[in-house]
Design a protein around this motif. Structure first.
Motif, PDB file in Angstrom:
ATOM      1  N   PHE A 531      37.916  13.120  34.116  1.00  0.00           N
ATOM      2  CA  PHE A 531      39.265  12.769  33.670  1.00  0.00           C
ATOM      3  C   PHE A 531      40.270  13.831  34.104  1.00  0.00           C
ATOM      4  O   PHE A 531      41.370  13.511  34.570  1.00  0.00           O
ATOM      5  N   MET A 532      39.886  15.113  33.983  1.00  0.00           N
ATOM      6  CA  MET A 532      40.763  16.195  34.414  1.00  0.00           C
ATOM      7  C   MET A 532      41.008  16.133  35.921  1.00  0.00           C
ATOM      8  O   MET A 532      42.117  16.393  36.398  1.00  0.00           O
ATOM      9  N   PHE A 533      39.984  15.764  36.653  1.00  0.00           N
ATOM     10  CA  PHE A 533      40.130  15.683  38.104  1.00  0.00           C
ATOM     11  C   PHE A 533      41.097  14.561  38.502  1.00  0.00           C
ATOM     12  O   PHE A 533      41.890  14.709  39.436  1.00  0.00           O
ATOM     13  N   LYS A 534      41.057  13.445  37.783  1.00  0.00           N
ATOM     14  CA  LYS A 534      41.976  12.340  38.065  1.00  0.00           C
ATOM     15  C   LYS A 534      43.424  12.755  37.786  1.00  0.00           C
ATOM     16  O   LYS A 534      44.333  12.421  38.554  1.00  0.00           O
ATOM     17  N   LEU A 535      43.640  13.495  36.688  1.00  0.00           N
ATOM     18  CA  LEU A 535      44.981  13.997  36.407  1.00  0.00           C
ATOM     19  C   LEU A 535      45.451  14.967  37.495  1.00  0.00           C
ATOM     20  O   LEU A 535      46.600  14.922  37.940  1.00  0.00           O
ATOM     21  N   TYR A 536      44.536  15.831  37.908  1.00  0.00           N
ATOM     22  CA  TYR A 536      44.857  16.798  38.963  1.00  0.00           C
ATOM     23  C   TYR A 536      45.271  16.087  40.251  1.00  0.00           C
ATOM     24  O   TYR A 536      46.268  16.450  40.889  1.00  0.00           O
ATOM     25  N   MET A 537      44.524  15.060  40.645  1.00  0.00           N
ATOM     26  CA  MET A 537      44.836  14.341  41.878  1.00  0.00           C
ATOM     27  C   MET A 537      46.170  13.604  41.772  1.00  0.00           C
ATOM     28  O   MET A 537      46.949  13.565  42.728  1.00  0.00           O
ATOM     29  N   ALA A 538      46.453  13.013  40.603  1.00  0.00           N
ATOM     30  CA  ALA A 538      47.712  12.284  40.424  1.00  0.00           C
ATOM     31  C   ALA A 538      48.906  13.220  40.590  1.00  0.00           C
ATOM     32  O   ALA A 538      49.870  12.921  41.318  1.00  0.00           O
ATOM     33  N   VAL A 539      48.856  14.361  39.925  1.00  0.00           N
ATOM     34  CA  VAL A 539      49.959  15.329  40.019  1.00  0.00           C
ATOM     35  C   VAL A 539      50.044  15.905  41.431  1.00  0.00           C
ATOM     36  O   VAL A 539      51.136  16.126  41.970  1.00  0.00           O
ATOM     37  N   SER A 540      48.890  16.127  42.043  1.00  0.00           N
ATOM     38  CA  SER A 540      48.861  16.675  43.398  1.00  0.00           C
ATOM     39  C   SER A 540      49.515  15.727  44.400  1.00  0.00           C
ATOM     40  O   SER A 540      50.267  16.155  45.281  1.00  0.00           O
ATOM     41  N   VAL A 541      49.257  14.429  44.257  1.00  0.00           N
ATOM     42  CA  VAL A 541      49.825  13.439  45.177  1.00  0.00           C
ATOM     43  C   VAL A 541      51.348  13.347  44.995  1.00  0.00           C
ATOM     44  O   VAL A 541      52.110  13.321  45.974  1.00  0.00           O
ATOM     45  N   ILE A 542      51.803  13.298  43.748  1.00  0.00           N
ATOM     46  CA  ILE A 542      53.251  13.232  43.492  1.00  0.00           C
ATOM     47  C   ILE A 542      53.940  14.491  44.010  1.00  0.00           C
ATOM     48  O   ILE A 542      55.015  14.430  44.628  1.00  0.00           O
ATOM     49  N   GLY A 543      53.326  15.634  43.766  1.00  0.00           N
ATOM     50  CA  GLY A 543      53.901  16.885  44.254  1.00  0.00           C
ATOM     51  C   GLY A 543      53.971  16.941  45.767  1.00  0.00           C
ATOM     52  O   GLY A 543      54.933  17.463  46.339  1.00  0.00           O
ATOM     53  N   ALA A 544      52.956  16.394  46.453  1.00  0.00           N
ATOM     54  CA  ALA A 544      52.965  16.366  47.914  1.00  0.00           C
ATOM     55  C   ALA A 544      54.122  15.526  48.435  1.00  0.00           C
ATOM     56  O   ALA A 544      54.793  15.890  49.414  1.00  0.00           O
ATOM     57  N   PHE A 545      54.384  14.382  47.781  1.00  0.00           N
ATOM     58  CA  PHE A 545      55.490  13.519  48.193  1.00  0.00           C
ATOM     59  C   PHE A 545      56.836  14.224  48.012  1.00  0.00           C
ATOM     60  O   PHE A 545      57.674  14.239  48.921  1.00  0.00           O
ATOM     61  N   VAL A 546      57.049  14.813  46.842  1.00  0.00           N
ATOM     62  CA  VAL A 546      58.336  15.469  46.554  1.00  0.00           C
ATOM     63  C   VAL A 546      58.562  16.637  47.511  1.00  0.00           C
ATOM     64  O   VAL A 546      59.663  16.812  48.054  1.00  0.00           O
ATOM     65  N   SER A 547      57.527  17.432  47.738  1.00  0.00           N
ATOM     66  CA  SER A 547      57.669  18.576  48.635  1.00  0.00           C
ATOM     67  C   SER A 547      57.987  18.137  50.056  1.00  0.00           C
ATOM     68  O   SER A 547      58.833  18.742  50.734  1.00  0.00           O
ATOM     69  N   ALA A 548      57.348  17.049  50.521  1.00  0.00           N
ATOM     70  CA  ALA A 548      57.570  16.575  51.892  1.00  0.00           C
ATOM     71  C   ALA A 548      58.962  16.003  52.094  1.00  0.00           C
ATOM     72  O   ALA A 548      59.459  15.975  53.226  1.00  0.00           O
TER      73      ALA A 548
END
Length: 689
Positions: A531-548
């Protein structure tokens, strides 16, 4: 009528568009090769049994190659045939990829570390007895003699990682001209309002390269390194094991072929072409496609008719004299050093993340290397591609100038940093390994000592403390080897081997009659870790979009802050400095600090320290994220300073323009219109914003 239709037909498939397609493919090819190298870092580290700090040096050799030639290529290349130089660079990149794969064909078969030094034939019924004091292969100290160690070091393949280093460096040399020459070529011959969109399109196609590169890395990581030359049924480890090495060499052959193909179109493209939208005017004036370079429209008509031999005479002698003055002019622009410093700090953080993120996902969340690489390629990188094109579309739709572009880049950097901070709270507990992270009774260890791996349950087994051959019990507790689990007998072979009558497992059982067997491999993490890994991936993907989203605006800030004749040199110097100080050091110091969190090192065949098998999860997480947070905080503060400086310059430019207009109106009342027009056409050389 036929004369009017010709320019229109050429515009539909203009040479600029052909260059854009070719450059997009090159961006794809170089990103494809670079991302595959990043995805193979773990496999190379394990194959050559080297620490993370050394793999950081190998990874940084790409930037070393850039450092060797970037200043000369970016300056002299801008005056020469840019497309052909780019094509030559693509061929060099391909040769570097082929050289990187060569060690596999000269090394012997990969022999992974195991506590069982002999393997069983498929048709035998012999059983391995791990816990026996008279076991001939168990030695307390496991220290080879000096003679055997010297002979081992001389074996073919002991230092083959040097070829990976050189191949990656050669790939860096070949990649050098692509960005400074390609981007300046696009900016020279495209409409000003289209430049941001074209750059965004090129970078978006380039993002497809890392996506497929990580996909290829995931695919190759699942294939055993010696596929086709060994019996896979005899291999007792799988792709989730920290000793597993995938077919890392296979992907470099594929990327080399792609890079070779990308070179072909550039040898058929012209040195220069008309400015976009001026093809008709040029045809009507009777000029050929190579008649004018828009960056030098102030040339006298007589100079355009000079023979090409005169141009060749001044190529290097005259240009070399102008190099230092051009460099001085470039760095006297007070915005440029701020752009360099901001990019430098941000790239340090980015390179550290992308290099060790698969290892982070593997050690913190218990994911296999192949799955971690696959998720990065299938989730994070598409988000980056979408962010890059979104940033370009925002600039085009709202017609944002340099101030608006800086505002978008600053906002994207700040919000992505906030999302990055939230990743600290998505953590999992350490993997439970007896004697390393927990005691043999399941109690967490305060600090690891080699003696803690020995317990009453395995004290009479004469186990080696150096081997890493993990096994998993039914209670969810892992042991470093079957011997350290106190196992007496075994059955099966290969991946199906099971060890029985394990005394250390029996101590943990409430019911003595319960299962006292262990199976090969480390135990999976607890369910809440998923469950923690799924949260990590969700935030990581959103952060990648915003940064790009801030990627293309950041490029526009650079292009619009530099005098037109210095753009190629500016891009080259930025690449030189950022890749030297932002590409080479991060993998090294990230890797060196990560190595300090290692709990269990592997052992080389020659007896030396190999690659790390198990990290202390909390120390790894704090070290890795702490470095990233520090770097990105500094980058955001520098973006604020850069934005303030750009706004100041824009205000000065606006006031200067108003003053010129007022002078023009006054002169219009006193002199004729021609004098007024000449005054309004005066060029401001201090600022190009």
């Amino acid at each position: 009528m036929s004369v009017d239709t010709k320019p229109r037909r050429e515009a539909c498939c203009s040479k600029l568009k052909l260059f854009l397609v070719s450059l997009s493919f090159v961006y794809f090819a170089k990103a494809f090769g670079g991302s595959y190298m990043k995805s193979s870092v773990t496999q190379i580290e394990r194959r050559f049994d080297i620490p993370s700090s050394l793999i950081g040096v190998i990874d940084g050799s790409f930037e070393i190659g850039n450092l060797l030639v970037i200043a000369f290529v970016s300056y002299f290349g801008a005056k020469l045939h840019r497309p052909r130089i780019i094509g030559t660079g693509c061929i060099i990149m391909a040769l570097g990829s082929f050289l990187t794969a060569m060690p596999h064909f000269f090394q012997g078969h990969y022999k992974y570390e195991t506590s069982m030094s002999h393997s069983l034939e498929d048709n035998t019924t012999e059983t391995i007895l791990p816990c026996l004091t008279n076991h001939s292969t168990v030695i307390e100290n496991d220290m080879p003699s000096e003679e055997s160690k010297a002979a081992c070091e001389k074996e073919v393949g002991s230092s083959m990682w040097v070829y990976v280093f050189l191949g990656n460096m050669l790939r860096g040399i070949g990649e050098t001209p692509i960005t400074p020459l390609g981007m300046s070529y696009v900016d020279d011959f495209s409409r000003e309002e289209n430049t941001a969109f074209y750059i965004a399109c090129i970078q978006t196609v380039g993002i497809l390269g890392p996506m497929l590169g990580f996909m290829l890395g995931s695919f190759c990581a699942k294939i055993y390194v010696d596929i086709g030359s060994v019996d896979l049924d005899s291999v007792s480890i799988n792709d989730k094991d920290s000793r597993w090495v995938g077919a890392w060499w296979l992907g470099f052959l594929v990327t080399g072929i792609i890079m070779m193909l990308s070179a072909i179109p550039f040898f058929f493209l012209p040195k220069s072409m008309p400015k976009q939208g001026q093809e008709e005017d040029q045809d009507q004036a009777g000029l050929g496609p190579h008649g004018s370079n828009m960056e030098h429209d102030n040339f006298l008509p007589g100079e355009k008719s000079e023979p090409k031999d005169a141009e060749k005479d001044v190529k290097f002698s005259e240009l070399a004299k102008d190099f230092l003055p051009s460099l001085r002019r470039l760095f006297s622009n007070r915005v440029f050093p701020l752009i360099i410093l901001t990019s430098l700090v941000a790239v340090n953080g980015f390179i550290g993340i992308i290099t060790f993120k698969p290892k982070y996902m593997e050690q913190i969340y218990g994911q296999s290397a192949s799955k971690a690489i696959f998720l990065i390629g299938s989730m994070n990188l598409p988000a980056v591609a979408l962010g890059v094109i979104t940033g370009g579309l925002v600039l085009k739709k709202f017609r944002l100038g340099v101030v608006g572009a800086a505002r978008v880049a600053l906002g994207a950097s700040f919000f992505s940093f906030l999302l990055l901070l939230s990743q600290y709270f998505f953590q999992c507990e350490n993997a439970e390994v007896a004697g390393l992270t927990v005691s043999y009774h399941g109690i967490s260890e305060v600090s690891y000592q080699p003696e803690s791996m020995v317990s009453e349950c395995n004290r009479g087994c004469s186990c080696s403390l150096k081997h890493w051959d993990p096994v998993c019990s039914s209670s969810g507790l892992s042991y470093a080897s079957p011997c350290l689990a106190g196992c007496q007998t075994s059955s099966g072979s290969g991946k199906q081997m099971v060890f029985h009558n394990c005394t250390c497992v029996g101590e943990m059982l409430v019911r003595p009659a319960a299962n006292m067997s262990v199976v090969l491999g480390q135990c999976p993490r607890q369910k809440d870790c998923d469950f923690m890994f799924k949260l990590y991936m969700a935030v990581s993907v959103i952060g990648a979009f915003v940064s790009a989203c801030g990627g293309t605006p950041g490029y526009i800030v650079l292009l619009r802050s530099i005098q037109p004749d210095l753009k190629s040199l500016a891009l080259g110097m930025q690449t030189l400095i950022v890749r030297t100080l932002g590409g080479i050091p991060p993998p090294i110091y990230f890797g060196a600090l990560i190595d300090r969190t290692c709990l269990k090192w592997g052992t080389k065949r020659c007896g030396g320290q190999g690659a790390c098998r198990l990290y202390e999860a909390n120390a790894f997480r704090i070290t890795f994220l702490g470095l990233v947070y520090t770097l990105y905080l500094m980058a955001n503060l520098l973006w604020v300073a850069l934005y303030y400086r750009i706004v100041q310059r824009a205000r000065k430019a606006s006031l200067r323009q108003q003053a010129k207009q007022e002078k023009g109106l006054e002169a219009n009342g006193q002199t004729n219109r021609r004098a007024s027009v000449n005054m309004l056409e005066d060029v401001d050389r201090e600022s190009t914003i």
